[in-house]
Design a protein around this motif. Structure first.
Motif, PDB file in Angstrom:
ATOM      1  N   ASN A  89      -3.933  13.122  -4.650  1.00 29.25           N
ATOM      2  CA  ASN A  89      -5.341  12.724  -4.609  1.00 29.25           C
ATOM      3  C   ASN A  89      -5.849  12.479  -3.189  1.00 29.25           C
ATOM      4  N   LYS A  90      -4.916  12.512  -2.207  1.00 28.40           N
ATOM      5  CA  LYS A  90      -5.261  12.218  -0.807  1.00 28.40           C
ATOM      6  C   LYS A  90      -5.924  10.849  -0.689  1.00 28.40           C
ATOM      7  N   VAL A  91      -5.270   9.873  -1.291  1.00 25.87           N
ATOM      8  CA  VAL A  91      -5.759   8.493  -1.195  1.00 25.87           C
ATOM      9  C   VAL A  91      -4.592   7.566  -0.861  1.00 25.87           C
ATOM     10  N   ILE A  92      -4.971   6.370  -0.387  1.00 28.36           N
ATOM     11  CA  ILE A  92      -4.015   5.294  -0.185  1.00 28.36           C
ATOM     12  C   ILE A  92      -4.382   4.195  -1.175  1.00 28.36           C
ATOM     13  N   ASN A  93      -3.416   3.840  -2.009  1.00 30.90           N
ATOM     14  CA  ASN A  93      -3.646   2.809  -3.022  1.00 30.90           C
ATOM     15  C   ASN A  93      -3.103   1.476  -2.547  1.00 30.90           C
ATOM     16  N   LYS A  94      -3.690   0.408  -3.073  1.00 31.81           N
ATOM     17  CA  LYS A  94      -3.247  -0.945  -2.748  1.00 31.81           C
ATOM     18  C   LYS A  94      -2.819  -1.643  -4.035  1.00 31.81           C
ATOM     19  N   ILE A  95      -1.678  -2.315  -3.983  1.00 40.40           N
ATOM     20  CA  ILE A  95      -1.255  -3.155  -5.106  1.00 40.40           C
ATOM     21  C   ILE A  95      -1.326  -4.597  -4.628  1.00 40.40           C
ATOM     22  N   THR A  96      -2.196  -5.383  -5.225  1.00 39.43           N
ATOM     23  CA  THR A  96      -2.317  -6.785  -4.814  1.00 39.43           C
ATOM     24  C   THR A  96      -1.137  -7.579  -5.385  1.00 39.43           C
ATOM     25  N   PRO A  97      -0.871  -8.776  -4.829  1.00 38.41           N
ATOM     26  CA  PRO A  97       0.252  -9.570  -5.356  1.00 38.41           C
ATOM     27  C   PRO A  97       0.172  -9.852  -6.862  1.00 38.41           C
ATOM     28  N   ASP A  98      -1.033  -9.792  -7.461  1.00 39.81           N
ATOM     29  CA  ASP A  98      -1.108  -9.976  -8.928  1.00 39.81           C
ATOM     30  C   ASP A  98      -1.008  -8.643  -9.679  1.00 39.81           C
ATOM     31  N   ASN A  99      -0.522  -7.585  -8.960  1.00 41.04           N
ATOM     32  CA  ASN A  99      -0.172  -6.288  -9.567  1.00 41.04           C
ATOM     33  C   ASN A  99      -1.351  -5.416  -9.997  1.00 41.04           C
ATOM     34  N   THR A 100      -2.538  -5.653  -9.449  1.00 38.83           N
ATOM     35  CA  THR A 100      -3.658  -4.742  -9.697  1.00 38.83           C
ATOM     36  C   THR A 100      -3.587  -3.592  -8.703  1.00 38.83           C
ATOM     37  N   ILE A 159       0.851  -1.182   0.000  1.00 43.83           N
ATOM     38  CA  ILE A 159       0.000   0.000   0.000  1.00 43.83           C
ATOM     39  C   ILE A 159       0.891   1.237   0.000  1.00 43.83           C
ATOM     40  N   TYR A 160       0.435   2.273  -0.706  1.00 40.94           N
ATOM     41  CA  TYR A 160       1.231   3.503  -0.786  1.00 40.94           C
ATOM     42  C   TYR A 160       0.305   4.708  -0.848  1.00 40.94           C
ATOM     43  N   THR A 161       0.818   5.834  -0.365  1.00 39.60           N
ATOM     44  CA  THR A 161      -0.004   7.040  -0.321  1.00 39.60           C
ATOM     45  C   THR A 161       0.186   7.862  -1.594  1.00 39.60           C
ATOM     46  N   ASN A 162      -0.882   8.552  -1.975  1.00 39.60           N
ATOM     47  CA  ASN A 162      -0.816   9.525  -3.059  1.00 39.60           C
ATOM     48  C   ASN A 162      -1.202  10.882  -2.475  1.00 39.60           C
ATOM     49  N   LYS A 163      -0.193  11.758  -2.362  1.00 38.15           N
ATOM     50  CA  LYS A 163      -0.428  13.059  -1.725  1.00 38.15           C
ATOM     51  C   LYS A 163      -1.394  13.925  -2.527  1.00 38.15           C
TER      52      LYS A 163
END
Length: 254
Positions: A66-77, A60-64
């Protein structure tokens, strides 16, 4: 290790099966294997301690912006996971204790730490001490100790600010000389706190009560500009540096 696709190593998140996520100061977030093969590269908003590997092996990583936290699943979505409202999320850590997600945020010169559970529900906000003073200004790296303490490296406060798991301020560490610029921070299996100092180009070792124990790494050990640290298992200390995409690994606890 040399990490392709980044100019320096501002933060390291180690995944399962020897996968390494590394970010630099200009928005590149790269996943490599230990042979140095680039597996994935994402353009993100510029930041410091803004990514973390979750218990299930995703990132998971933050996007300053858009003020969101994104998730990358192990299959790269890549999916949008948490919206942080008016607050800009700048640092993030997934708890090894219970999977909670700790997020350092900033708004109008003030900082706070918000705790989310694994489903992304906001369960705690840490912002002020018992006197009502703001604890944080720029919480740009965050981690958790084995006793549940939340340890924040705050650049503008020139301090490592530590609260217990209920959010009570325990101590602030402000270095060993007149100026201290804390960057990357991590803890180890014994509850030590390790933090990079940008002024003296050293890594400070503290106990879990904030007592200074030693300068763990200095330029004599071959690190020039340490900016990120990560203790992976019992005895390996990973160090990322300014101005180079080389990650150094040191034998650490015997």
């Amino acid at each position: 290790y040399t990490v392709p696709g980044v100019s320096s190593v501002y933060h390291i998140s180690l995944g399962k099966s020897g996968r390494l996520w590394v970010s630099d100061g200009i928005g590149n977030l790269v996943q490599t294997d230990l042979q140095g093969n680039q597996l994935q590269k994402i353009q993100t908003s510029i930041g410091y301690g803004y990514h973390t590997v979750t218990q299930d092996g995703g990132l998971i990583y933050t996007n300053k912006h858009n003020k969101v936290i994104n998730k990358i699943t192990p299959d790269n979505t890549i999916t949008e996971f948490i919206k942080t409202g008016d607050w800009v999320p700048i640092s993030i850590h997934s708890s090894h204790i219970n999977g909670d997600i700790l997020v350092g945020m900033r708004k109008d010169g003030e900082g706070k730490v918000t705790r989310y559970n694994t489903t992304g529900t906001d369960i705690q906000n840490i912002q002020r001490d018992n006197e009502g003073q703001g604890l944080y200004s720029d919480p740009h790296y965050i981690t958790e100790n084995i006793n549940g303490d939340v340890c924040v490296s705050d650049f503008r406060k020139h301090a490592v600010v530590v609260v217990n798991k209920s959010g009570q301020h325990r101590f602030s560490y402000t270095g060993q000389r007149s100026t201290f610029n804390p960057y990357g921070i991590c803890t180890d299996v014994l509850g030590h706190i390790l933090v990079c100092d940008d002024i003296s180009n050293t890594v400070h070792l503290l106990d879990q009560d904030g007592q200074f124990l030693s300068l763990l790494l200095t330029p004599q050990q071959g690190v020039k500009y340490p900016i990120s640290v990560c203790v992976v298992d019992e005895n390996n200390l990973w160090v990322g540096q300014h101005f180079t995409n080389t990650v150094k690994v040191y034998k650490y606890l015997q």
